[in-house]
Design an enzyme around this catalytic site. Structure first.
Site, short mmCIF file in Angstrom:
data_model
loop_
_atom_site.label_atom_id
_atom_site.label_comp_id
_atom_site.label_asym_id
_atom_site.label_seq_id
_atom_site.Cartn_x
_atom_site.Cartn_y
_atom_site.Cartn_z
N GLU A 176 0.83 -1.22 0.00
CA GLU A 176 0.00 0.00 0.00
C GLU A 176 0.86 1.26 0.00
O GLU A 176 0.66 2.16 0.82
CB GLU A 176 -0.95 -0.01 1.21
CG GLU A 176 -1.82 -1.25 1.24
CD GLU A 176 -2.83 -1.27 2.40
OE1 GLU A 176 -2.77 -0.37 3.26
OE2 GLU A 176 -3.68 -2.18 2.42
N GLU A 284 -5.37 -11.09 -0.74
CA GLU A 284 -6.14 -10.87 0.50
C GLU A 284 -7.65 -10.90 0.21
O GLU A 284 -8.40 -10.06 0.72
CB GLU A 284 -5.76 -9.53 1.13
CG GLU A 284 -4.28 -9.37 1.40
CD GLU A 284 -3.90 -8.08 2.12
OE1 GLU A 284 -4.78 -7.36 2.62
OE2 GLU A 284 -2.69 -7.78 2.16
#
Ligand code: XIL
Length: 373
Positions: A176, A284
């Protein structure tokens, strides 16, 4: 009047003939083909077996510095039998593994690594450069000069990747690091704030030095569809590679909702990064449903099943898609488990470990679509 003994002999003879005939017929029948063998339980193929390694099927292992789902035997059973690949959900993040500047704590990470070894499973390491789950001392690094921050990151990566050398098959080195507009997250990530983009080249190099065999990923969310974020991520990867950073893969987190736009563009997104010579992976996956009334609204389970199916179909159809990881398999052990803002229940099994329609959709996707050669 029939003689009683002769009558019984006749009955025994007839019965024997019937048994011999049945056995003879049975020998020519493929047992279980026309009706299920009565002594066998109904067969349900695991996702791992249905996928046959293309992709590897994984799950996050719930736990952090304080708790571990591995104390739950029903959870362990499913984790051991259904998955090829495990990711510690929080146990390798800085807050858990490096709680103080001069102290590492490997207990939670070691527990997951031991479980994976005992069950012949691969491990994904998560995550080395990330603004989330930082202990207070590491958050403060953002205000420090790069000359101070750089050796701290180097020590962290060498120590953590080095400890699991040959054990962790792939690492999320950068997690991220780009925001929705495509800017590097120098505002909230202390390491990026102190040192900027060049530290990412170092991070990949240090990870590679600590374990030359590990596959090194950039991982992010909201890149399943085209847009400024995935454009920026592609440009960043090109720059990092041009500077010699050993980036090997892109992880698509795939934290989705049933009311998200469809995934028609996802296969092209996978290909676009694979075209850079990279592995791609779903890292994920979860799909939250509408729970405003406290329980999944009508039709939500089917929408969830369709979305999981579309994700898996894209990965199965992409040669470079190495693994597909669920961010937890059961609502009892998922960050989407208890409803937040009216949404939740994002995993393919319910809180009693019973299959939701998602499992059927995922299995069908795998059995109906062969992986490309
Ligand atoms: C989440 C965990 O699932 C939670 O248990 C924790 O409280 C917060 O982090 N992107 C990531 C993951 O890369 O590490 C995050 O995991 C979910 C979003």
């Amino acid at each position: 009047m029939t003689h009683p003994v002769r009558g019984r002999t006749l009955a025994v003879l007839l019965l024997s003939l019937v048994i011999v005939a049945l056995v003879a017929i049975g020998a020519f029948l493929p047992v279980g083909r026309w009706w299920p063998h009565p002594t066998e339980p109904p067969q349900s193929t695991s996702l791992r077996d249905a996928a046959g390694g293309r992709p590897l099927v994984g799950s996050a292992v719930a736990g952090d510095a304080e708790s571990s789902a591995l104390t739950d035997s029903a959870y362990r059973q499913v984790l051991a039998t259904e998955f090829d690949l495990l990711t510690p959900e929080n146990q390798m993040k800085w807050a858990a593994i490096h709680p103080e500047r001069d102290r590492y704590d490997f207990a939670g990470a070691d527990e997951v690594a031991r479980f994976a070894r005992e069950n012949g499973q691969h491990l994904r390491g998560h995550a080395l450069v990330w603004y989330g789950a930082l202990p207070p001392w590491a958050k403060e690094l953002g205000g420090r000069p790069c000359s101070e921050v750089r050796p701290v990151l180097r020590d962290h990566i060498r120590t953590v990747v080095g400890r699991y050398r040959g054990v962790v098959a792939e690492w999320d080195v950068a997690n991220e690091v780009v925001d929705e507009q495509g800017r590097l997250r120098t505002d909230i990530d202390p390491v990026l704030r102190a040192c900027g983009e060049p530290i990412l080249v170092d991070a990949f190099r240090w990870a590679h030095e600590a374990d030359p065999e590990a596959i090194l990923y950039i991982n992010d969310f909201d890149i399943e569809r085209p847009g400024p974020k995935s454009d920026a991520l592609e440009a960043l990867i090109r720059r990092l590679k041009a500077k010699g950073a050993p980036v090997n893969g892109v992880g698509f987190q795939a934290h989705l909702r049933t009311d998200d736009p469809d995934l028609a563009a996802f296969p092209a997104q996978l290909r676009r990064f694979a075209d850079l010579g990279l592995h791609v992976a779903v890292t994920e996956a979860d799909v939250t449903v509408n729970m405003r009334s406290g329980a999944p609204a009508g039709g939500e389970a089917e929408k969830q099943a369709n979305m999981f199916g579309a994700l898996m179909r894209a990965c199965r159809g992409e040669k470079a898609c190495r693994s597909f990881t669920f961010w937890g398999f059961a609502d009892t052990h998922s960050w989407t488990g208890s409803p937040t803002w009216g949404r939740g229940a994002g995993t393919p099994l319910d809180s009693k470990l019973r299959n939701k329609p998602a499992i059927d959709a995922l299995t069908r996707t795998l059995t109906q679509n062969r992986p490309p050669r």
